[in-house]
Design an enzyme around this catalytic site. Structure first.
Site, mmCIF file in Angstrom:
data_model
loop_
_atom_site.group_PDB
_atom_site.id
_atom_site.type_symbol
_atom_site.label_atom_id
_atom_site.label_comp_id
_atom_site.label_asym_id
_atom_site.label_seq_id
_atom_site.Cartn_x
_atom_site.Cartn_y
_atom_site.Cartn_z
ATOM 1 N N CYS A 1 91.576 -38.982 0.608
ATOM 2 C CA CYS A 1 90.335 -38.374 1.058
ATOM 3 C C CYS A 1 90.533 -37.639 2.366
ATOM 4 C CB CYS A 1 89.319 -39.478 1.276
ATOM 5 S SG CYS A 1 89.452 -40.763 0.058
ATOM 6 N N ARG B 1 90.263 -31.924 0.084
ATOM 7 C CA ARG B 1 91.016 -33.168 -0.087
ATOM 8 C C ARG B 1 90.347 -34.114 -1.079
ATOM 9 N NH1 ARG B 1 94.666 -33.958 4.127
ATOM 10 N NH2 ARG B 1 94.773 -36.151 3.574
ATOM 11 N N TRP C 1 88.072 -38.707 -2.689
ATOM 12 C CA TRP C 1 88.632 -38.392 -4.002
ATOM 13 C C TRP C 1 89.017 -39.731 -4.621
ATOM 14 C CZ3 TRP C 1 93.312 -38.998 -6.685
ATOM 15 C CH2 TRP C 1 93.503 -38.163 -7.790
ATOM 16 N N ASN D 1 91.358 -43.410 4.460
ATOM 17 C CA ASN D 1 92.081 -42.572 3.511
ATOM 18 C C ASN D 1 93.368 -43.307 3.173
ATOM 19 O OD1 ASN D 1 93.500 -40.536 2.194
ATOM 20 N ND2 ASN D 1 94.035 -39.471 4.079
ATOM 21 N N GLY D 2 93.499 -43.775 1.934
ATOM 22 C CA GLY D 2 94.702 -44.511 1.550
ATOM 23 C C GLY D 2 94.376 -45.598 0.548
ATOM 24 N N GLU E 1 104.159 -22.255 -14.264
ATOM 25 C CA GLU E 1 103.189 -22.077 -13.176
ATOM 26 C C GLU E 1 101.921 -21.363 -13.677
ATOM 27 O OE1 GLU E 1 102.728 -23.340 -10.444
ATOM 28 O OE2 GLU E 1 101.468 -21.976 -9.307
ATOM 29 N N LYS F 1 98.195 -22.976 -13.399
ATOM 30 C CA LYS F 1 97.033 -22.304 -12.785
ATOM 31 C C LYS F 1 95.894 -22.237 -13.788
ATOM 32 C CE LYS F 1 98.018 -22.582 -9.559
ATOM 33 N NZ LYS F 1 99.183 -22.937 -8.852
ATOM 34 N N GLU G 1 94.295 -25.755 -14.487
ATOM 35 C CA GLU G 1 93.617 -26.449 -13.388
ATOM 36 C C GLU G 1 92.306 -25.788 -12.970
ATOM 37 O OE1 GLU G 1 96.542 -25.337 -9.727
ATOM 38 O OE2 GLU G 1 95.479 -27.210 -9.442
ATOM 39 N N HIS H 1 111.184 -23.764 -32.140
ATOM 40 C CA HIS H 1 111.560 -25.174 -32.327
ATOM 41 C C HIS H 1 110.333 -26.082 -32.424
ATOM 42 C CE1 HIS H 1 115.714 -24.090 -31.817
ATOM 43 N NE2 HIS H 1 115.410 -23.453 -30.692
ATOM 44 N N LYS I 1 93.341 -31.107 -3.054
ATOM 45 C CA LYS I 1 94.429 -30.256 -2.577
ATOM 46 C C LYS I 1 95.650 -31.070 -2.171
ATOM 47 C CE LYS I 1 96.049 -26.273 -1.024
ATOM 48 N NZ LYS I 1 96.530 -25.351 -2.080
HETATM 49 O O1 M6R Z 1 101.068 -29.917 -0.991
HETATM 50 P P1 M6R Z 1 102.081 -29.912 -2.083
HETATM 51 O O2 M6R Z 1 102.773 -28.605 -2.219
HETATM 52 O O3 M6R Z 1 103.054 -31.052 -1.970
HETATM 53 O O4 M6R Z 1 101.247 -30.150 -3.410
HETATM 54 C C1 M6R Z 1 101.887 -30.382 -4.624
HETATM 55 C C2 M6R Z 1 100.918 -30.307 -5.784
HETATM 56 O O5 M6R Z 1 99.944 -31.306 -5.675
HETATM 57 C C3 M6R Z 1 100.229 -28.944 -5.856
HETATM 58 O O6 M6R Z 1 101.142 -27.904 -5.939
HETATM 59 C C4 M6R Z 1 99.292 -28.871 -7.075
HETATM 60 O O7 M6R Z 1 100.036 -28.917 -8.245
HETATM 61 C C5 M6R Z 1 98.446 -27.610 -6.987
HETATM 62 N N1 M6R Z 1 97.056 -27.942 -7.073
HETATM 63 C C6 M6R Z 1 98.739 -26.630 -8.042
HETATM 64 O O8 M6R Z 1 97.971 -25.480 -7.918
#
Ligand code: M6R
Length: 625
Positions: A9, A34, A81, A107-108, A497, A501, A504, A520, A620
């Site tokens: 969080c 977060r 979160w 947070n944790g 990637e 994107k 998500e 395959h 994030k």
């Molecule tokens: O802060 P980080 O680069 O370590 O984050 C890694 C992943 O959590 C992050 O790239 C996540 O996959 C993104 N939301 C993708 O867009």
């Protein structure tokens, strides 16, 4: 049995002379990336704590506070979160101790919260209102506080917090206030980030400097096992064990302006559009024409040490891992060194055979991702030199690594990583170039790489001009059931990637694969409502990609192609939509080909009415395992 409810969080604390509520709410808005399942504040007003908390976003909390204001000039706050357990008002932070005088945000994860709770219940404390591990910690601190003697209530709260944390197994970034102790707050961290903001007659605590940068750019980044006692005009940092330590005050690199959306409707679009600049910043001052190589002083390695590297491991999660996958192709191409890419979450628990002269890179935008941090620690424990590629200056990964390279991409707020990805690609190219020029890569090849790198920002500007075209394409595909992404070589990770994107932020089913894998098994999925996106620039494998595109076309699968050079001509009769990016040497093409995929996901998500910057269920910075 209570449900285990841990969190990952954002927390903000304020002690000063202004009204705390607007400062805390503003800070929480900056930390909403977060987590956004629930939010709350506890503000001390005279001799009692005013608590406002609810499930939902910061906007719901702000509404609650506007209906029922909470006055007071010091307080704590939280945006959550949830990992396990319900998202509801009761589980929202802050949490009280049994007396209702101590409030705490966390947070944790308190892993042994059940055992601690049973011990408290045995001692007669049954007044638990939530399912959370955090409430147990609040009760534990309260119980110890009640048992401690002495008139100095500040010292009692510090000592009670310290004693409670010594019993905790798990991770925490916490802020604690007591309604009997005016203008006083205790913070501590282990495994979760916590930064102290030093102001004039006011001090702050936050999970991330972006929450407080509008008020101060002087920050102290706390280390694991640090405990801080803060008042309006002073603070004292000690360790959980009690030893008083020295901490430097750093200047935050960015300003409050940098974290505003400006005229953009979403942070994600702003960050996509910043990529010409961020790519430029990732290589600024790091290229030398005289020697046709890269200069990366932050690696803290001498030329003989760099020359001695026999194997490279790249680790990270999500988008950062995908950058690592491009890095594998890049470093092997440029430096001819074997590279392995490892999911951080797998690497840290695996029994990988130790190989000498291995250099490990932990790639992370936030520098706080728990799995990547775990991989870094495990790698260092095993004796590998472990470097960070991070964006957040002074993040835990940056501080715990043996050296590294900063991305200098500026704050990335959108949950979907965009500009950090292209910065990571540039940095991995610089690493490949540096290692390559110490080995077989010729001066001419080094110069060719530098020329190509320097041309990238201008080419990115060209790609960004395609946004309207990509928006029209997105509108055509708004009813599809999902999307498949394919690419080869340097662009296979771009397929991964692109799919990440897409899923998500649009919530559509999406998968990325090497193009040749189609036959395959994946080809069984091909159908008219499932478009295939081929990343097929004019490179050494274009003809192979064209074969795969034919195979999809023959089965009536719609095709969108991202291509360059002669590709557009060859794809004319095959692809329903062609997105043409500038030509570039093959190992740098991912920097250009990924941008149309970011834009496609963005425009489709907007068309579908998704919450682009805060997609459901995500956060994030993933600081839990
Ligand atoms: O802060 P980080 O680069 O370590 O984050 C890694 C992943 O959590 C992050 O790239 C996540 O996959 C993104 N939301 C993708 O867009």
């Amino acid at each position: 049995m209570a449900t285990f409810t841990s969190n990952m969080c954002g927390i903000v604390g304020y002690v000063g002379r202004s009204q705390a509520a607007p400062i805390l709410l503003d800070g929480l808005r900056r930390l909403e990336y977060r987590g956004y399942d629930s939010a709350g504040v506890a503000i001390v007003d005279g001799d009692h704590v005013e608590m406002r908390k609810c499930a939902g976003r910061i906007a719901s909390l702000a509404k609650l506070i506007s209906q029922k204001p909470a006055a007071g000039s010091y307080g704590i706050s939280h945006t959550r979160w949830a990992t396990h357990g319900k998202v509801n008002d009761e589980n929202a932070h802050p949490h009280f101790d049994a007396t209702g005088k101590i409030a705490l945000v966390h947070n944790g994860v308190i892993e042994n919260y059940q055992a601690l709770k049973e011990q408290l219940i045995q001692n007669g404390d049954t007044n638990f209102r939530s399912d959370t591990d955090t409430e147990v910690l609040a009760h534990l601190i309260g119980s110890i506080y009640g048992q401690l003697e002495g008139k100095d209530s500040k010292a009692r709260l510090v000592n009670a917090t310290r004693a409670a944390l010594k019993q905790v197994i798990g991770t925490y970034g916490i802020a604690v206030v007591h309604s009997d102790i005016p203008n006083f707050m205790v913070g501590a961290r282990r495994g979760s980030p916590l930064v102290l903001g030093v102001g004039k007659d006011e001090n702050f605590l936050a999970s991330d400097v972006s929450a407080i940068v509008a008020h101060t750019r002087d920050a102290v980044y706390l280390n694991d096992f640090d405990l801080v006692a803060l008042e309006r005009d002073k603070f004292e940092i000690s360790s959980i064990d009690g030893a008083v330590g020295q901490h430097a005050v750093s200047k935050v690199e960015f300003s409050a302006e940098d974290i505003k959306k400006g005229d953009y409707p979403h942070y994600m679009l702003k960050e996509i559009c910043e990529q010409a600049d961020t790519v430029r910043d990732a290589m600024r001052g790091r290229l030398t024409y005289e020697e046709c190589t890269a200069k990366l002083g932050g690696l803290n390695m001498t030329p003989p040490e760099l020359r001695d590297v026999a194997r490279v491991v790249l680790t990270g999660c999500g988008t950062a891992l995908h950058a690592g996958r491009v890095g594998e192709y890049l470093i092997e191409r440029l430096a001819n060194i074997p590279v392995e890419v490892e999911f951080a979450s797998e690497y840290r628990h695996r029994n990988t055979p130790m190989t000498e002269r291995t250099l490990v890179f932990a790639i992370s935008q936030s520098g706080e991702t728990a799995d990547t941090l775990g991989a870094l620690r495990e790698s260092r424990r095993k004796g590998y030199r472990t470097l960070g590629i991070c964006n957040n200056v002074a993040s835990t990964i940056a501080r715990e690594s043996d050296g590294g390279v900063y991305m200098h991409a500026g704050p990335e707020i959108g949950v979907a990583a965009t500009k950090s990805f292209t910065s990571q690609l540039v940095i991995l190219t610089l690493i490949g170039l540096l290692l390559g020029r110490m080995r077989q890569l010729s001066t001419a090849e080094g110069k060719r790489m530098i020329d190509a790198l320097e041309a990238l920002p201008g080419q990115i500007e060209e790609v960004l001009k395609l946004s309207d075209q990509i928006k029209s394409i997105a509108k055509k595909y708004v009813d599809v059931s999902g999307m498949l992404f394919f690419g080869r070589q340097f662009n296979y990770p771009i397929a991964l990637e692109g799919a990440l994107k897409m899923k998500e932020i649009t919530y559509l089913f999406a998968e990325g694969h090497p193009s040749a894998e189609l036959k395959h098994g994946i080809i069984a999925l091909v159908r008219p409502d499932l478009p295939s996106i081929f990343i097929a620039p004019d490179d050494a494998v274009l003809s192979k990609n064209l074969n795969n595109i034919e195979q999809v076309k023959a089965r009536k699968g719609p095709i969108i192609a991202v291509t360059s050079g002669n590709g557009a001509k060859q794809l004319k009769d095959l692809a329903a939509d062609i997105i043409e990016v500038p030509d570039v040497i093959d190992c740098l093409s991912p920097v250009l080909t990924v941008i149309p995929l970011q834009l496609l996901a963005y425009h489709l998500a907007v068309e579908l009415g998704r919450d682009v910057d805060k997609p459901r269920n995500l956060a994030k910075s993933v600081t839990v395992e």
